[in-house]
Design a protein around this motif. Sequence first.
Motif, PDB file in Angstrom:
ATOM      1  N   ASP A 123       0.950  -1.330  -0.089  1.00 52.66           N
ATOM      2  CA  ASP A 123      -0.380  -0.018  -0.083  1.00 52.66           C
ATOM      3  C   ASP A 123       1.038   0.905  -0.105  1.00 52.66           C
ATOM      4  OD1 ASP A 123      -2.319   1.557  -0.201  1.00 52.66           O
ATOM      5  OD2 ASP A 123      -2.842   0.920   1.966  1.00 52.66           O
ATOM      6  N   ALA A 124       0.266   2.168  -0.179  1.00 52.20           N
ATOM      7  CA  ALA A 124       1.047   3.157  -0.464  1.00 52.20           C
ATOM      8  C   ALA A 124       0.235   4.493   0.088  1.00 52.20           C
ATOM      9  CB  ALA A 124       2.199   3.347  -1.695  1.00 52.20           C
ATOM     10  N   TYR A 125       0.292   5.896  -0.335  1.00 56.68           N
ATOM     11  CA  TYR A 125      -0.736   6.793   0.418  1.00 56.68           C
ATOM     12  C   TYR A 125      -0.219   8.358   1.106  1.00 56.68           C
ATOM     13  CZ  TYR A 125      -2.232   5.960   4.578  1.00 56.68           C
ATOM     14  OH  TYR A 125      -2.221   5.600   6.076  1.00 56.68           O
ATOM     15  N   VAL A 126      -0.958   9.192   0.323  1.00 59.99           N
ATOM     16  CA  VAL A 126      -0.223  10.805   0.992  1.00 59.99           C
ATOM     17  C   VAL A 126      -1.942  11.296   1.667  1.00 59.99           C
ATOM     18  CG1 VAL A 126       0.477  13.198   0.566  1.00 59.99           C
ATOM     19  CG2 VAL A 126       1.913  10.945  -0.257  1.00 59.99           C
ATOM     20  N   ASP A 160       3.959   1.056   2.668  1.00 62.85           N
ATOM     21  CA  ASP A 160       4.307  -0.824   3.074  1.00 62.85           C
ATOM     22  C   ASP A 160       4.882  -1.247   2.190  1.00 62.85           C
ATOM     23  OD1 ASP A 160       3.314  -2.948   4.829  1.00 62.85           O
ATOM     24  OD2 ASP A 160       1.671  -2.365   4.221  1.00 62.85           O
ATOM     25  N   SER A 161       6.020  -1.097   2.711  1.00 60.49           N
ATOM     26  CA  SER A 161       7.152  -1.888   1.153  1.00 60.49           C
ATOM     27  C   SER A 161       7.879  -2.985   1.954  1.00 60.49           C
ATOM     28  CB  SER A 161       7.201  -1.439   0.305  1.00 60.49           C
ATOM     29  OG  SER A 161       8.170  -0.656   0.799  1.00 60.49           O
ATOM     30  N   SER A 162       8.453  -3.173   1.084  1.00 59.98           N
ATOM     31  CA  SER A 162       9.542  -4.005   2.020  1.00 59.98           C
ATOM     32  C   SER A 162      10.402  -4.563   0.926  1.00 59.98           C
ATOM     33  CB  SER A 162       9.143  -5.717   2.558  1.00 59.98           C
ATOM     34  OG  SER A 162       8.384  -6.199   1.684  1.00 59.98           O
ATOM     35  N   LEU A 163      11.900  -4.808   1.170  1.00 59.20           N
ATOM     36  CA  LEU A 163      12.620  -5.151   0.459  1.00 59.20           C
ATOM     37  C   LEU A 163      13.360  -6.600   0.762  1.00 59.20           C
ATOM     38  CD1 LEU A 163      14.552  -1.604  -0.537  1.00 59.20           C
ATOM     39  CD2 LEU A 163      13.481  -3.572  -2.410  1.00 59.20           C
ATOM     40  N   ALA A 164      13.919  -7.773   0.632  1.00 62.52           N
ATOM     41  CA  ALA A 164      14.167  -9.100   1.493  1.00 62.52           C
ATOM     42  C   ALA A 164      14.865  -9.333   0.168  1.00 62.52           C
ATOM     43  CB  ALA A 164      13.063  -9.316   1.695  1.00 62.52           C
ATOM     44  N   PRO A 165      15.280 -10.619   0.202  1.00 63.74           N
ATOM     45  CA  PRO A 165      15.881 -11.892  -1.103  1.00 63.74           C
ATOM     46  C   PRO A 165      14.304 -12.248  -1.234  1.00 63.74           C
ATOM     47  CG  PRO A 165      17.095 -11.722   1.195  1.00 63.74           C
ATOM     48  CD  PRO A 165      15.849 -10.676   2.031  1.00 63.74           C
TER      49      PRO A 165
END
Length: 435
Positions: A58-61, A143-148
């Motif tokens: 998700d992403a918002y302003v 709402d994000s993630s960076l993972a292998p």
Amino acid sequence: MYRWASDLFPIHRSLMGEGNRTTLRYLKGLLPDLELFEVSSGTKVFDWRIPDEWTIRDAYVCQEGKTRRLIDLRKSNLHVVGYSTPVDAVMSLEELQPHLYSLPEMPDAIPYVTSYYQPQWGFCLTHAERAQLTPGNYRVVIDSSLAPGSLSYAELILPGQEDNEVLLSTYVCHPSMANNELSGPVVTTALARWLATIKNRRFTYRIVFAPETLGAITYLHRNLSQMKAKTVAGFVVTCVGDDRAYSVVHSRMGDTLADRVATHVMKRHAPDYQDYSYLHRGSDERQYCSPGVDLPVVSILRSLYGSYPEYHTSKDNLDLISPRGLHGAFEALRKCIVGIEGNYRYQVNHTCEPQLGRRGFYPTTHTPQTQAAVQDMMNVLAYADGEHDVFQIADRIGIGFEECLTILDKLYDAQVITRSAAGQVGAAARHSKGA
């Protein structure tokens, strides 16, 4: 093809991630023999390393204390900068502005922005929307993630009578853009389905769906030795959905069999096409033609990437492409493949001019039309010297390769000429002097 693009348009693709895998699985439903591959984060591919996989939920302003989203990923998956790191904060408009991207010259378009290797976050919005933001505090959430994870690509090999190969390559990595993203995969899929119906294919076809740049680099890292040994010609398929123009981007040296075929076909398929040298490269021809790789690969497009105003914006939508535009690109590439399949060198079996009358090749009545047909046949024979291939003969005498092939087939069936392979690999494929 247009329906396939419509189905795939909403999927949120990126360099890596579940959106790419969903897209490839959809294409596998159309191409059952398509094989999917995963390459893990951290894997070194030539001078690059595959990064972590990005997941966006998700992403918002919105203004602090209010619920109406002024920028909302749910409305457009272009609203968030690709590979944005997580954020959940309240900040002033002044603090937010450096993280906003818009196009003053296109106030109603959302730009497409990514940052794969430099950690940052941001939002994209129309310039008109940006101008309406008022001073105050804003709730900012990504709402994000960076993972292998893994980089996904797909490959379809269609075996032919020869091991020598023709490459078709397209990319799967952009979010909702119709011409710059989806036109390539759907036209390539249609070409693959057509090729699968052809009995007694001469060449083997290597068909690749991979993320642009890093995906092509990864694929070459895994397959380069075989591709260098076997590739006769190749085509990058991108930006092939609009109905405005045709374009060719040539290989690095500009003199491969693929260059000659593309030039010949486009002069007849779309005489007003735009011809670009390798200096205008912008897609995966960069990788396939790079020094040390140097495959005989060109790009055939409709409007060139970067040359049309909607490029890398939300205006590159399903209204920009059309069934007619997609079909025109399909036909151009299909003709190139037909030409390569029939490209041989031919040698007259007789010293001096063969007698064609007793073989039924002279008309019983003489008109301007029949005289022209005889002249074309005699001109074909004049250059059937074992040194010229089909495209060289056709170009020299000023007819289309299809007409030239028709004449050559008649002469071959009558045993007036013999043929030998023309589309050799290695140096012979890379340079027209040996093609």
